[in-house]
Design a protein around this motif. Structure first.
Motif, PDB file in Angstrom:
ATOM      1  N   VAL A  68      44.915  27.570  -6.564  1.00  0.00           N
ATOM      2  CA  VAL A  68      45.756  26.710  -7.406  1.00  0.00           C
ATOM      3  C   VAL A  68      46.478  27.511  -8.489  1.00  0.00           C
ATOM      4  O   VAL A  68      47.580  27.142  -8.912  1.00  0.00           O
ATOM      5  N   ALA A  69      45.871  28.617  -8.932  1.00  0.00           N
ATOM      6  CA  ALA A  69      46.568  29.467  -9.904  1.00  0.00           C
ATOM      7  C   ALA A  69      47.789  30.121  -9.255  1.00  0.00           C
ATOM      8  O   ALA A  69      48.854  30.235  -9.877  1.00  0.00           O
ATOM      9  N   PHE A  70      47.655  30.520  -7.996  1.00  0.00           N
ATOM     10  CA  PHE A  70      48.794  31.070  -7.255  1.00  0.00           C
ATOM     11  C   PHE A  70      49.919  30.034  -7.137  1.00  0.00           C
ATOM     12  O   PHE A  70      51.102  30.398  -7.095  1.00  0.00           O
ATOM     13  N   ASN A  71      49.551  28.766  -7.091  1.00  0.00           N
ATOM     14  CA  ASN A  71      50.551  27.710  -6.999  1.00  0.00           C
ATOM     15  C   ASN A  71      51.471  27.739  -8.223  1.00  0.00           C
ATOM     16  O   ASN A  71      52.689  27.584  -8.101  1.00  0.00           O
ATOM     17  N   ASP A  72      50.890  27.946  -9.405  1.00  0.00           N
ATOM     18  CA  ASP A  72      51.705  28.025 -10.621  1.00  0.00           C
ATOM     19  C   ASP A  72      52.538  29.297 -10.657  1.00  0.00           C
ATOM     20  O   ASP A  72      53.649  29.300 -11.185  1.00  0.00           O
ATOM     21  N   VAL A  73      52.001  30.378 -10.096  1.00  0.00           N
ATOM     22  CA  VAL A  73      52.767  31.625 -10.019  1.00  0.00           C
ATOM     23  C   VAL A  73      53.991  31.417  -9.123  1.00  0.00           C
ATOM     24  O   VAL A  73      55.121  31.796  -9.472  1.00  0.00           O
ATOM     25  N   ALA A  74      53.766  30.772  -7.976  1.00  0.00           N
ATOM     26  CA  ALA A  74      54.861  30.545  -7.032  1.00  0.00           C
ATOM     27  C   ALA A  74      55.906  29.581  -7.585  1.00  0.00           C
ATOM     28  O   ALA A  74      57.095  29.689  -7.273  1.00  0.00           O
ATOM     29  N   ASP A  75      55.461  28.630  -8.421  1.00  0.00           N
ATOM     30  CA  ASP A  75      56.353  27.579  -8.931  1.00  0.00           C
ATOM     31  C   ASP A  75      56.913  27.876 -10.314  1.00  0.00           C
ATOM     32  O   ASP A  75      57.506  26.988 -10.940  1.00  0.00           O
ATOM     33  N   ALA A  76      56.722  29.074 -10.814  1.00  0.00           N
ATOM     34  CA  ALA A  76      57.089  29.385 -12.198  1.00  0.00           C
ATOM     35  C   ALA A  76      58.538  29.026 -12.521  1.00  0.00           C
ATOM     36  O   ALA A  76      58.824  28.425 -13.569  1.00  0.00           O
ATOM     37  N   ASP A  77      59.468  29.371 -11.650  1.00  0.00           N
ATOM     38  CA  ASP A  77      60.889  29.106 -11.914  1.00  0.00           C
ATOM     39  C   ASP A  77      61.197  27.610 -11.882  1.00  0.00           C
ATOM     40  O   ASP A  77      61.942  27.100 -12.729  1.00  0.00           O
ATOM     41  N   LEU A  78      60.628  26.904 -10.902  1.00  0.00           N
ATOM     42  CA  LEU A  78      60.847  25.465 -10.804  1.00  0.00           C
ATOM     43  C   LEU A  78      60.200  24.734 -11.979  1.00  0.00           C
ATOM     44  O   LEU A  78      60.787  23.800 -12.543  1.00  0.00           O
ATOM     45  N   ASP A 135      51.119  27.640  -1.073  1.00  0.00           N
ATOM     46  CA  ASP A 135      51.764  27.881  -2.365  1.00  0.00           C
ATOM     47  C   ASP A 135      53.193  28.398  -2.207  1.00  0.00           C
ATOM     48  O   ASP A 135      54.092  28.014  -2.964  1.00  0.00           O
ATOM     49  N   TYR A 136      53.400  29.276  -1.221  1.00  0.00           N
ATOM     50  CA  TYR A 136      54.707  29.937  -1.096  1.00  0.00           C
ATOM     51  C   TYR A 136      55.599  29.345  -0.006  1.00  0.00           C
ATOM     52  O   TYR A 136      56.804  29.582  -0.010  1.00  0.00           O
ATOM     53  N   TRP A 137      55.012  28.575   0.913  1.00  0.00           N
ATOM     54  CA  TRP A 137      55.816  28.046   2.024  1.00  0.00           C
ATOM     55  C   TRP A 137      55.507  26.584   2.346  1.00  0.00           C
ATOM     56  O   TRP A 137      56.409  25.751   2.410  1.00  0.00           O
ATOM     57  N   GLY A 138      54.230  26.277   2.533  1.00  0.00           N
ATOM     58  CA  GLY A 138      53.844  24.966   3.035  1.00  0.00           C
ATOM     59  C   GLY A 138      54.312  23.796   2.203  1.00  0.00           C
ATOM     60  O   GLY A 138      54.726  22.757   2.738  1.00  0.00           O
ATOM     61  N   LYS A 139      54.271  23.940   0.885  1.00  0.00           N
ATOM     62  CA  LYS A 139      54.632  22.815   0.017  1.00  0.00           C
ATOM     63  C   LYS A 139      56.085  22.374   0.189  1.00  0.00           C
ATOM     64  O   LYS A 139      56.443  21.250  -0.160  1.00  0.00           O
ATOM     65  N   HIS A 140      56.899  23.257   0.746  1.00  0.00           N
ATOM     66  CA  HIS A 140      58.311  22.934   0.935  1.00  0.00           C
ATOM     67  C   HIS A 140      58.590  22.301   2.304  1.00  0.00           C
ATOM     68  O   HIS A 140      59.727  21.974   2.604  1.00  0.00           O
ATOM     69  N   GLN A 141      57.532  22.141   3.106  1.00  0.00           N
ATOM     70  CA  GLN A 141      57.680  21.567   4.439  1.00  0.00           C
ATOM     71  C   GLN A 141      57.246  20.099   4.410  1.00  0.00           C
ATOM     72  O   GLN A 141      56.113  19.800   4.034  1.00  0.00           O
ATOM     73  N   ARG A 142      58.116  19.234   4.814  1.00  0.00           N
ATOM     74  CA  ARG A 142      57.862  17.795   4.699  1.00  0.00           C
ATOM     75  C   ARG A 142      56.641  17.340   5.503  1.00  0.00           C
ATOM     76  O   ARG A 142      55.817  16.564   5.012  1.00  0.00           O
ATOM     77  N   ILE A 143      56.512  17.812   6.738  1.00  0.00           N
ATOM     78  CA  ILE A 143      55.414  17.392   7.603  1.00  0.00           C
ATOM     79  C   ILE A 143      54.273  18.403   7.596  1.00  0.00           C
ATOM     80  O   ILE A 143      53.106  18.049   7.411  1.00  0.00           O
ATOM     81  N   LEU A 144      54.603  19.672   7.768  1.00  0.00           N
ATOM     82  CA  LEU A 144      53.563  20.697   7.843  1.00  0.00           C
ATOM     83  C   LEU A 144      52.894  20.958   6.500  1.00  0.00           C
ATOM     84  O   LEU A 144      51.751  21.421   6.452  1.00  0.00           O
TER      85      LEU A 144
END
Length: 304
Positions: A68-78, A135-144
């Protein structure tokens, strides 16, 4: 200042959520029959059970907190645009330091799992890989995306079962339950920022309902005292459905967020229900004791 910095990095690990991950491990032990074995052999001072429980609990702490910490790293700009109050965009935590902290936590989680057996170790590697992938890919996929996130939680439950690899080999499909539950949460959570996701909310409600049916069915198959699972399922329904109903009525991000928070914390109740189904209500209660700890931490740290 140091305390403020420490708090910011702790925020990145979602401490209340980490407790729900520990519940996965404890429920996995129940599914594997480890709690029953311990209860039968406690008089002989079986230390291996406690060491395995400790190592895998530490493993999931590292894996979940790092993921979950990596999630914030990946989403820093957003987050700098949508959630500027979060630790990294607010400047309270360094993105570079958060990256290394997350990496070390994942490595720690994998190391601890290998202390139990190789099956647990490779499962931990899979969980870590799924977390970073999400964190880096899956969250942007609607189904996967929801499936990817659900696989993280499935792997975590199976990590607990891996204390008995021979049982894991037979009962691994039980990992579908947390996959469905967490996939529903992930799908619903997409309305936290903008709202207006009624179809996802109704779909999530249906997926939650399927979990109730599945756990009751497992209790019926596994135990002659299957009715003992009903109080756990009733508590689960009380926790997740009222806030979800309000989210469906209002379609407002605030109430969708509350629904997501309730569902995440209620993962402990899902695990308590599974523990009760496989090892009886006393073990279900032991797992449920993690709930007040998670609720207390949820008052101090964000859950979503």
């Amino acid at each position: 200042m140091k305390n403020t910095k420490l708090f910011a990095y702790l925020q990145l690990t979602r401490p209340a959520n980490v407790i729900t991950a520990i519940a996965d491990i404890w429920a996995g032990f129940a599914i594997a029959g480890a709690w029953d074995y311990m209860a039968t052999n406690w008089i002989y001072g079986d230390q291996q059970f406690w060491w395995n429980l400790l190592w895998l609990s530490l493993s999931t702490i590292g894996l979940y907190a790092g993921g979950v910490a990596f999630n914030d790293v990946a989403d820093a700009d957003l987050d700098a645009i949508e959630r500027p109050e979060r630790p990294i965009p607010s400047g309270r935590a360094s993105k570079k330091t958060a990256f290394w902290m997350s990496s070390l936590l994942l490595v720690f989680g994998i190391f601890c799992a290998f202390q139990v057996n190789q099956v647990a170790g490779f499962l931990a590697i899979s969980v870590a890989a799924c977390a970073v992938l999400y964190d880096y890919w899956g969250k942007h996929q609607r189904i996967l995306g929801p499936i990817n996130m659900g696989l993280c939680r499935s792997g975590n439950l199976l990590l607990g079962v891996s204390v008995a690899p021979e049982v894991l080999e037979k009962i691994w499909p039980i990992g579908l339950l947390p996959l469905i539950y967490v996939a529903a949460i992930t799908m619903i959570s997409r309305g936290e920022v903008h709202g207006k996701n009624r179809k996802a909310l109704f779909a999530g409600a249906g997926m939650y309902a399927s979990i109730f049916v599945a756990i009751f069915g497992l209790a019926y198959l596994e135990s002659p005292g299957y009715l003992q699972v009903i109080p756990f399922l009733a508590l689960l329904g009380y926790m997740i459905f009222p806030p979800l109903a309000k989210a469906i009525r209002t379609q407002e991000p605030k109430f969708i967020g509350k629904s997501v928070k309730a569902a995440v914390i209620s993962l402990i109740i899902v695990n308590a229900s599974l523990a009760s189904a496989f090892s009886g209500w006393p073990i279900g209660i032991i797992v449920l004791l993690l709930l007040p700890i998670s609720l207390w931490l949820a008052k101090k740290f964000a859950v979503t």
